[in-house]
Write a protein that holds these residues in place. Structure first.
Motif, PDB file in Angstrom:
ATOM      1  N   THR A 172       0.844  -1.197   0.000  1.00 27.04           N
ATOM      2  CA  THR A 172       0.000   0.000   0.000  1.00 27.04           C
ATOM      3  C   THR A 172       0.880   1.248   0.000  1.00 27.04           C
ATOM      4  O   THR A 172       2.091   1.182   0.257  1.00 27.04           O
ATOM      5  CB  THR A 172      -0.924   0.006   1.222  1.00 27.04           C
ATOM      6  N   ASP A 173       0.270   2.384  -0.262  1.00 26.33           N
ATOM      7  CA  ASP A 173       1.031   3.637  -0.283  1.00 26.33           C
ATOM      8  C   ASP A 173       1.620   3.940   1.097  1.00 26.33           C
ATOM      9  O   ASP A 173       2.748   4.430   1.199  1.00 26.33           O
ATOM     10  CB  ASP A 173       0.127   4.790  -0.729  1.00 26.33           C
ATOM     11  N   GLU A 174       0.854   3.665   2.158  1.00 30.27           N
ATOM     12  CA  GLU A 174       1.366   3.899   3.514  1.00 30.27           C
ATOM     13  C   GLU A 174       2.578   3.020   3.802  1.00 30.27           C
ATOM     14  O   GLU A 174       3.572   3.481   4.401  1.00 30.27           O
ATOM     15  CB  GLU A 174       0.271   3.633   4.547  1.00 30.27           C
ATOM     16  N   MET A 197       3.933  14.568  10.147  1.00 28.07           N
ATOM     17  CA  MET A 197       2.958  15.508  10.717  1.00 28.07           C
ATOM     18  C   MET A 197       1.925  15.966   9.699  1.00 28.07           C
ATOM     19  O   MET A 197       0.942  16.626  10.070  1.00 28.07           O
ATOM     20  CB  MET A 197       3.700  16.726  11.285  1.00 28.07           C
ATOM     21  N   ARG A 198       2.111  15.627   8.435  1.00 29.49           N
ATOM     22  CA  ARG A 198       1.153  16.036   7.411  1.00 29.49           C
ATOM     23  C   ARG A 198      -0.151  15.260   7.581  1.00 29.49           C
ATOM     24  O   ARG A 198      -0.160  14.074   7.923  1.00 29.49           O
ATOM     25  CB  ARG A 198       1.707  15.801   6.012  1.00 29.49           C
ATOM     26  N   THR A 199      -1.243  15.926   7.322  1.00 21.86           N
ATOM     27  CA  THR A 199      -2.540  15.264   7.400  1.00 21.86           C
ATOM     28  C   THR A 199      -2.887  14.538   6.106  1.00 21.86           C
ATOM     29  O   THR A 199      -3.614  13.542   6.126  1.00 21.86           O
ATOM     30  CB  THR A 199      -3.637  16.299   7.712  1.00 21.86           C
ATOM     31  N   ASP A 200      -2.386  15.048   4.971  1.00 18.17           N
ATOM     32  CA  ASP A 200      -2.626  14.380   3.703  1.00 18.17           C
ATOM     33  C   ASP A 200      -1.471  13.429   3.387  1.00 18.17           C
ATOM     34  O   ASP A 200      -0.348  13.601   3.868  1.00 18.17           O
ATOM     35  CB  ASP A 200      -2.787  15.398   2.576  1.00 18.17           C
TER      36      ASP A 200
END
Length: 331
Positions: A172-174, A197-200
């Motif tokens: 997966t991308d994560e 820390m990014r939300t996207d």
């Protein structure tokens, strides 16, 4: 009795797809060690020709015969679709076999259809593929950037990711971002913190672009050394060092000279003392009578055998005697 197929039926037969010469499309032949790479080439090649259904059984073989009823008379005739299917399947079989090495070809010589070859190879390499997947995951978890550039590090990373995707085990991308960030060095700690820390969620391509920019920024922030000034500084240090060494030699020489001079003075003084006991400076001392002002050659007591004194004998014994060669005195 041979039954002929009507010409009207032959005109309806599907035309088999003629495959290009496969070795021009598949550059890596299958060996015992590169099944994943070989499969990554074969699958898109056959799908592009709309023929992968022969391998995954989505286009199974039609029945070899059909019943044709005319004027209430039923006749069994060869199925023209089956004949067309056989022709196409044998083309695929030929393409597969031509992409195998001799060591692997020995395992599929008994196979008569393309699906049989595909399943045989899949069973052979399933265990190997599972071990390969575990090995790739281990390589991803231990992959480190180290001293390599971001471009080289990302190239190794994407190679492992592509291999997993080729065997239908994509990350997966994560998971990809997690593996990529964990391999960066301590100099990227601030960058990793910013990404976490990014939300996207950034894509791998966008993350790669940011990594290149961060690497360039760090390279520009490093202090630059002027090689011209550095060379002049080294040269000046070399001149100063050589001058210092020469000064040291002069000092040592002067010191040595003074030491030698002092030693010479002490030696001369010692010698003067030695001669002083016999000559009293510039005045000679007689070895016979022990008086100053003359030598034994001019002493009037030298032929007087009865002349002797204890003080004269002590003076004579205290004086160093010159070596004698034969009977001649050396002065």
């Amino acid at each position: 009795m041979t039954t002929s197929t009507p010409s009207s039926t032959l005109s309806l037969l599907p035309t088999p797809t003629h495959l290009p010469v496969v070795h021009h499309m598949v550059t890596i032949k299958l060996t015992l060690d590169n099944y994943l790479l070989w499969k990554a080439q074969i699958v898109p090649y056959l799908r592009g020709q709309h023929l992968f259904g022969f391998l995954d059984d989505s286009r199974p073989a039609p029945p070899p015969t059909i019943n044709i009823t005319t004027d209430e008379i039923s006749k069994i005739q060869p199925n023209p679709e089956f004949q067309s299917w056989i022709i196409q399947d044998q083309m695929i079989l030929s393409a597969l076999i031509s992409s195998l090495s001799e060591n692997v070809l020995a395992y599929v010589v008994q196979c008569t259809t393309s699906r049989e070859v595909w399943l045989t190879l899949e069973r052979m390499f399933t265990a190997h593929s599972r071990a390969r997947v575990m090995n790739i995951h281990y390589q991803l978890s231990t992959l480190k950037k180290g001293d390599s550039s971001i471009a080289d590090y990302f190239h190794k990373f994407t190679g492992l990711i592509a291999t997993l995707a080729a065997i239908n085990k994509p990350l997966t991308d994560e998971e990809q971002i997690s593996f990529l960030l964990s391999g960066l060095g301590s100099e990227f700690e601030s960058f990793v913190t910013m990404v976490q820390m990014r939300t996207d969620l950034l894509s791998i391509e966008a993350l790669y672009g940011h990594l290149l920019s961060h690497e360039l920024h760090m390279a520009q922030a490093q202090p630059k050394v002027d090689l011209t000034l550095a060379g002049a500084h080294v040269a000046s240090r070399g001149v100063s060092s050589s001058r210092g060494n020469r000064g040291g030699r002069f000092s040592n020489t002067s010191h040595t000279g003074s030491t030698s001079f002092s030693s010479g003075q002490r030696t001369n003084r010692g010698r003067s003392r030695g001669r002083g006991s016999s000559t009293n400076g510039s005045r000679p001392t007689c070895q016979v009578c022990g008086k100053f002002g003359h030598t034994a050659l001019t002493c009037y007591h030298r032929f007087d055998n009865s002349y002797s004194s204890d003080s004269n004998m002590q003076a004579l014994l205290a004086m160093p005697q010159p070596p004698v060669v034969g009977r001649r005195l050396i002065r």
